[in-house]
Design an enzyme around this catalytic site. Structure first.
Site, PDB file in Angstrom:
ATOM      1  N   LYS A  82      35.692  32.702 -37.265  1.00  0.00           N
ATOM      2  CA  LYS A  82      36.503  33.789 -37.793  1.00  0.00           C
ATOM      3  C   LYS A  82      37.518  33.161 -38.730  1.00  0.00           C
ATOM      4  CE  LYS A  82      38.825  38.033 -36.815  1.00  0.00           C
ATOM      5  NZ  LYS A  82      39.919  37.946 -37.759  1.00  0.00           N
TER       6      LYS A  82
ATOM      7  N   CYS B 244      70.751  16.695 -53.706  1.00  0.00           N
ATOM      8  CA  CYS B 244      71.834  15.731 -53.825  1.00  0.00           C
ATOM      9  C   CYS B 244      71.720  15.122 -55.215  1.00  0.00           C
ATOM     10  CB  CYS B 244      71.694  14.639 -52.765  1.00  0.00           C
ATOM     11  SG  CYS B 244      72.759  13.228 -53.102  1.00  0.00           S
TER      12      CYS B 244
ATOM     13  N   GLU C 203      35.292  35.868 -46.934  1.00  0.00           N
ATOM     14  CA  GLU C 203      36.717  35.614 -46.812  1.00  0.00           C
ATOM     15  C   GLU C 203      37.149  34.556 -47.829  1.00  0.00           C
ATOM     16  OE1 GLU C 203      37.892  37.444 -44.143  1.00  0.00           O
ATOM     17  OE2 GLU C 203      39.735  36.471 -43.488  1.00  0.00           O
TER      18      GLU C 203
ATOM     19  N   ASP D  65      32.199  13.860 -63.176  1.00  0.00           N
ATOM     20  CA  ASP D  65      33.097  14.888 -63.700  1.00  0.00           C
ATOM     21  C   ASP D  65      33.097  14.856 -65.231  1.00  0.00           C
ATOM     22  OD1 ASP D  65      33.624  15.197 -61.071  1.00  0.00           O
ATOM     23  OD2 ASP D  65      35.774  14.736 -61.186  1.00  0.00           O
ATOM     24  N   ALA D  66      33.032  13.630 -65.758  1.00  0.00           N
ATOM     25  CA  ALA D  66      33.081  13.494 -67.215  1.00  0.00           C
ATOM     26  C   ALA D  66      31.848  14.135 -67.862  1.00  0.00           C
ATOM     27  CB  ALA D  66      33.160  12.023 -67.593  1.00  0.00           C
ATOM     28  N   GLU D  67      30.696  13.955 -67.229  1.00  0.00           N
ATOM     29  CA  GLU D  67      29.486  14.565 -67.780  1.00  0.00           C
ATOM     30  C   GLU D  67      29.571  16.089 -67.709  1.00  0.00           C
ATOM     31  OE1 GLU D  67      25.709  11.806 -66.810  1.00  0.00           O
ATOM     32  OE2 GLU D  67      27.097  12.061 -65.142  1.00  0.00           O
TER      33      GLU D  67
ATOM     34  N   CYS E 179      75.943  15.938 -49.288  1.00  0.00           N
ATOM     35  CA  CYS E 179      74.737  15.246 -48.847  1.00  0.00           C
ATOM     36  C   CYS E 179      75.038  14.524 -47.532  1.00  0.00           C
ATOM     37  CB  CYS E 179      74.308  14.251 -49.914  1.00  0.00           C
ATOM     38  SG  CYS E 179      72.990  13.161 -49.346  1.00  0.00           S
TER      39      CYS E 179
ATOM     40  N   LYS F 109      38.772  35.343 -29.754  1.00  0.00           N
ATOM     41  CA  LYS F 109      39.924  34.563 -30.220  1.00  0.00           C
ATOM     42  C   LYS F 109      40.087  33.276 -29.427  1.00  0.00           C
ATOM     43  CE  LYS F 109      41.552  37.329 -33.373  1.00  0.00           C
ATOM     44  NZ  LYS F 109      42.953  37.595 -33.583  1.00  0.00           N
TER      45      LYS F 109
HETATM   46  S1  IVH Z   1      32.362  40.376 -40.053  1.00  0.00           S
HETATM   47  C1  IVH Z   1      32.084  44.886 -39.487  1.00  0.00           C
HETATM   48  N1  IVH Z   1      32.686  37.786 -39.886  1.00  0.00           N
HETATM   49  O1  IVH Z   1      37.990  39.608 -39.748  1.00  0.00           O
HETATM   50  C2  IVH Z   1      32.278  43.438 -39.395  1.00  0.00           C
HETATM   51  N2  IVH Z   1      34.582  39.135 -40.337  1.00  0.00           N
HETATM   52  O2  IVH Z   1      38.820  42.012 -38.050  1.00  0.00           O
HETATM   53  C3  IVH Z   1      33.077  42.961 -40.501  1.00  0.00           C
HETATM   54  N3  IVH Z   1      36.656  37.869 -40.654  1.00  0.00           N
HETATM   55  O3  IVH Z   1      38.588  41.870 -42.233  1.00  0.00           O
HETATM   56  C4  IVH Z   1      33.526  41.609 -40.497  1.00  0.00           C
HETATM   57  N4  IVH Z   1      35.786  35.874 -40.356  1.00  0.00           N
HETATM   58  O4  IVH Z   1      37.944  39.631 -43.058  1.00  0.00           O
HETATM   59  C5  IVH Z   1      33.280  38.977 -40.096  1.00  0.00           C
HETATM   60  N5  IVH Z   1      32.845  35.468 -39.750  1.00  0.00           N
HETATM   61  C6  IVH Z   1      33.421  36.654 -39.951  1.00  0.00           C
HETATM   62  C7  IVH Z   1      34.793  36.775 -40.218  1.00  0.00           C
HETATM   63  C8  IVH Z   1      35.344  38.042 -40.415  1.00  0.00           C
HETATM   64  C9  IVH Z   1      36.889  36.548 -40.624  1.00  0.00           C
HETATM   65  C10 IVH Z   1      37.694  38.899 -40.897  1.00  0.00           C
HETATM   66  C11 IVH Z   1      37.272  39.918 -41.898  1.00  0.00           C
HETATM   67  C12 IVH Z   1      37.704  41.245 -41.376  1.00  0.00           C
HETATM   68  C13 IVH Z   1      38.390  40.906 -40.091  1.00  0.00           C
HETATM   69  C14 IVH Z   1      37.911  41.875 -39.055  1.00  0.00           C
END
Ligand code: IVH
Length: 677
Positions: free
Chosen positions: A123, A437, A182, A36-38, A419, A325
């Protein structure tokens, strides 16, 4: 203004290149190759040159990460290609449906495919942004907004270290290239951010996503710069006048995105067919808790870009992708009670006592409620059915009350005026969310203070944990922090469950803490706003405990990286007669923190910068560098006109040529040794 020479310009270019390279190694690859120093040394050299030659400041200079002025508001940006959303699959069946739909759609189109190849990535749960690079240089950063129009957050995205200011590689320097991804908070940094905010009496963020969104949308980029945000790229947006990008498959394109200097999803891979897809989904869900950031699922995309094109889009989402999901980490339970905990600084934190419930595989029975306002904002009543959410490693939180299932028996919670530990009337400073407190000898404060003092990053006293501190206070052998240094083996042995060995181990561990570096001691005192880093900054500047106790606000403010709030807090602490006598007692009892190593200000290399090249025969590179620093000089890794000497060992490299060209004196290893002798 000074007239630049071509050597100056070359030096600036070289520094910018080097700093970009090291920043990429550090932030994206997590494999730094210099200290970090460098890095700081090079950074400061660049800053000096840019100050002298403002015309030579490059738009992609790493010094440009911070420095932009606060804004009145964010201008809007039209996305060249809309930023769409994704359809969701909530379970494996819906994933199977997705695969069928893809194949059916393509079959209609004459592509009868048995198995489709898909990419798998996480995601991310943050804020979607688009980054536009012109001729390879970051020109604009924008939020997704409504998908068509976003906000221009260019100055803020520039402060994010994992976002390259300039793309890597030659092919990137043409035309315009848009990267999408993201911005998020990693769990650990999110937790520290919230802990700091809580300590300062500020509102905490409910989850990493809110924290990322709030941090990215700060009008003052300096504020965003203080938030350790991270960026993961998940795709390419519009690419113009640059035909070099692979247009065959998404996995190839993502490899290119990675080569441009971005982090892509950890575990990014391709799988073929629905069975492989299902098992990848299961694996990803199983591994979610070990990731350093929050994810709520995986994103599955058709890998073949030609097929993606055929599949096209629905109204708001592509047909070629889906977000699968994970199981929710939320559950419904009853809020049985709210209790108050008193922290080291006296802050009163309400904690929800819940009917134990399983959330994402873990039993949850407590959750933080942060502060009084949070309880009011959420309108929580004792007896309410509440939604609790566990976010990876993050402490579980009460999300909301289910007001529709109220019976009328729920009771409001009254925040105490006293308290709960010592009955002292509590105080709440205007503008602060935290109630405290004020009693300096509140037992809860003393408990947490000792615990903090003994913690790993502070005085590191093994064996002095939560239970032990409670035991010592309960039996009255310790009343105040300094008393720990008066403990004897005999005294400890009298306490329940304490044998001779454990007692003498503890006494030894406590004695060993008498000699710790000053930086740890300053941190260990538990001054508000003083973390390990600030402790080190202060210790480096004042070097001895005698000087530390005499610090005033003005002197603190002059220290690099110390802001007004911290300066005030330290000055107040040192001005408090109780704290002063506590420090004096610690010193009287033998606590002698070592002074921090002093840089020599008048060695032979005072004010000189040396460059080492080739192999030295009597010492290692590190030893030589230490010698330079010990003798007041600085070591640089590249030769410039400002280099005082180049020390040339066996088979020197191009640095020797550079020295000759610039007329920098070259000395042998023998001469170097003579000078330091
Ligand atoms: S692809 C048309 N890949 O999810 C496809 N989106 O519901 C566009 N997101 O607003 C997105 N991880 O911000 C993609 N690995 C990923 C993602 C991702 C999170 C978010 C993205 C988007 C939302 C879509």
């Amino acid at each position: 203004m000074k007239q630049p020479t071509s050597a100056i310009k070359d030096r600036i270019d070289a520094l910018v290149d080097e700093l970009h390279e090291h920043s990429h190694r550090y932030y994206v690859l997590s494999q730094p190759t210099i200290s970090d120093a460098e890095y700081d040394e090079k950074f400061r050299e660049l800053e000096r040159l840019e100050k002298d030659y403002p015309d030579l400041v490059r738009p992609d200079s790493p010094t440009m990460r911070v420095g932009a002025k606060p804004l009145e508001g964010f201008p809007t940006v039209q996305h060249k290609i809309p930023m769409l959303s994704l359809n969701n699959a909530m379970n494996e069946e819906e994933l199977v449906d997705f695969d069928e739909q893809v194949r059916r759609f393509l079959a209609k189109d004459g592509h009868d495919l048995e198995e489709i190849e898909y990419t798998i990535e996480f995601k991310f749960d943050g804020v979607a942004v688009s980054l536009s690079y012109e001729s390879g240089v970051l020109a604009q950063g924008a939020t997704r907004g409504d998908g068509t129009t976003g906000e221009d957050v260019t100055s803020n995205v520039k402060t994010i270290k994992s976002i390259p200011l300039r793309l890597r590689g030659a092919k990137a320097s043409k035309g315009s290239v848009e990267i999408r991804g993201e911005v998020l908070f990693r769990k650990k940094e999110f937790e520290s951010l919230n802990a700091e905010r809580q300590d300062r009496g500020e509102e905490t963020f409910a989850n990493p996503r809110n924290a990322a969104s709030g941090s990215l949308r700060q009008l003052d980029p300096q504020e965003t710069a203080r938030r350790p945000l991270y960026f993961f790229a998940y795709g390419l947006g519009s690419v113009e006048n640059n035909g070099d990008f692979s247009r065959a498959s998404l996995s190839d394109a993502m490899k290119e995105v990675e080569n441009l200097g971005f982090s892509i999803s950890p575990g990014f891979k391709t799988v073929k067919g629905i069975e492989a897809l299902r098992s990848a989904y299961r694996d990803a869900e199983e591994g979610r808790d070990s990731l350093p950031f929050e994810v709520d699922g995986i994103v599955i995309k058709v890998n073949d870009l030609a097929l993606q094109e055929r599949l096209g889009f629905r109204q708001r989402s592509p047909r070629w992708a889906i977000a699968a999901k994970f199981k929710p980490v939320e559950a419904v339970t009853t809020l049985e009670d709210i209790i108050i905990q008193v922290g080291r600084t006296g802050a009163l934190t309400p904690v929800a006592v819940l009917t134990p419930v399983r959330v994402g595989g873990v039993i949850v029975s407590r959750a933080t409620l942060h502060n009084q306002d949070e309880i009011e904002r959420k309108g929580l009543l004792i007896g309410d059915k509440v939604v609790v959410r566990r976010q990876g490693d993050v402490i579980p939180a009460v999300v909301a009350a289910m007001t529709a299932s109220r019976t009328g028996d729920e009771k409001p919670f009254k925040f105490p005026h006293k308290c709960p530990e010592c009955s002292t009337p509590v105080e709440r400073v205007a503008d602060e969310a935290v109630t405290r407190c004020p009693n300096p000898s509140c037992p809860a404060k003393t408990h947490n203070r000792i615990l903090h003092y003994a913690s790993r990053d502070a005085m590191d006293i093994e064996g002095l944990g939560d239970k032990m501190v409670a035991l010592l206070l309960e039996h009255g052998v310790v009343k105040e922090l300094p008393d720990i240094y008066t403990l004897t083996v005999e005294q400890l042995q009298e306490l329940p469950r304490m044998g001779e060995l454990s007692s003498s181990n503890l006494v030894e561990a406590i004695a060993a803490s008498k000699k710790r570096p000053l930086s740890r001691f300053i941190f260990a005192l538990g001054i508000r706003h003083v973390g390990t880093k600030t402790g080190a900054v202060i210790a480096r500047s004042c070097r001895t405990i005698e000087r530390f106790v005499k610090l005033d606000e003005g002197t603190l403010l002059e220290m690099e990286e110390i802001g007004p709030e911290t300066a005030r807090s330290v000055a107040e602490f040192l001005g408090d007669s109780r704290e002063r006598s506590l420090i004096e007692r610690l010193v009287d009892l033998g606590v002698h923190p070592h002074p921090e190593a002093a840089p020599v200000s008048d060695g032979v290399f005072k004010g000189k910068t040396l460059v080492l090249t080739g192999t030295l025969s009597t010492m290692s590179r590190k030893e030589a560098e230490d010698l330079v620093v010990k003798n007041g000089g600085k070591v640089s890794s590249s030769v410039s006109k400002k280099t005082s000497y180049v020390v040339a060992g066996e088979s020197p490299g191009s640095k020797l040529d550079a020295a000759m060209k610039l007329g920098v004196p070259v000395i042998t290893e023998d001469a170097f040794r003579d000078m330091v002798r």
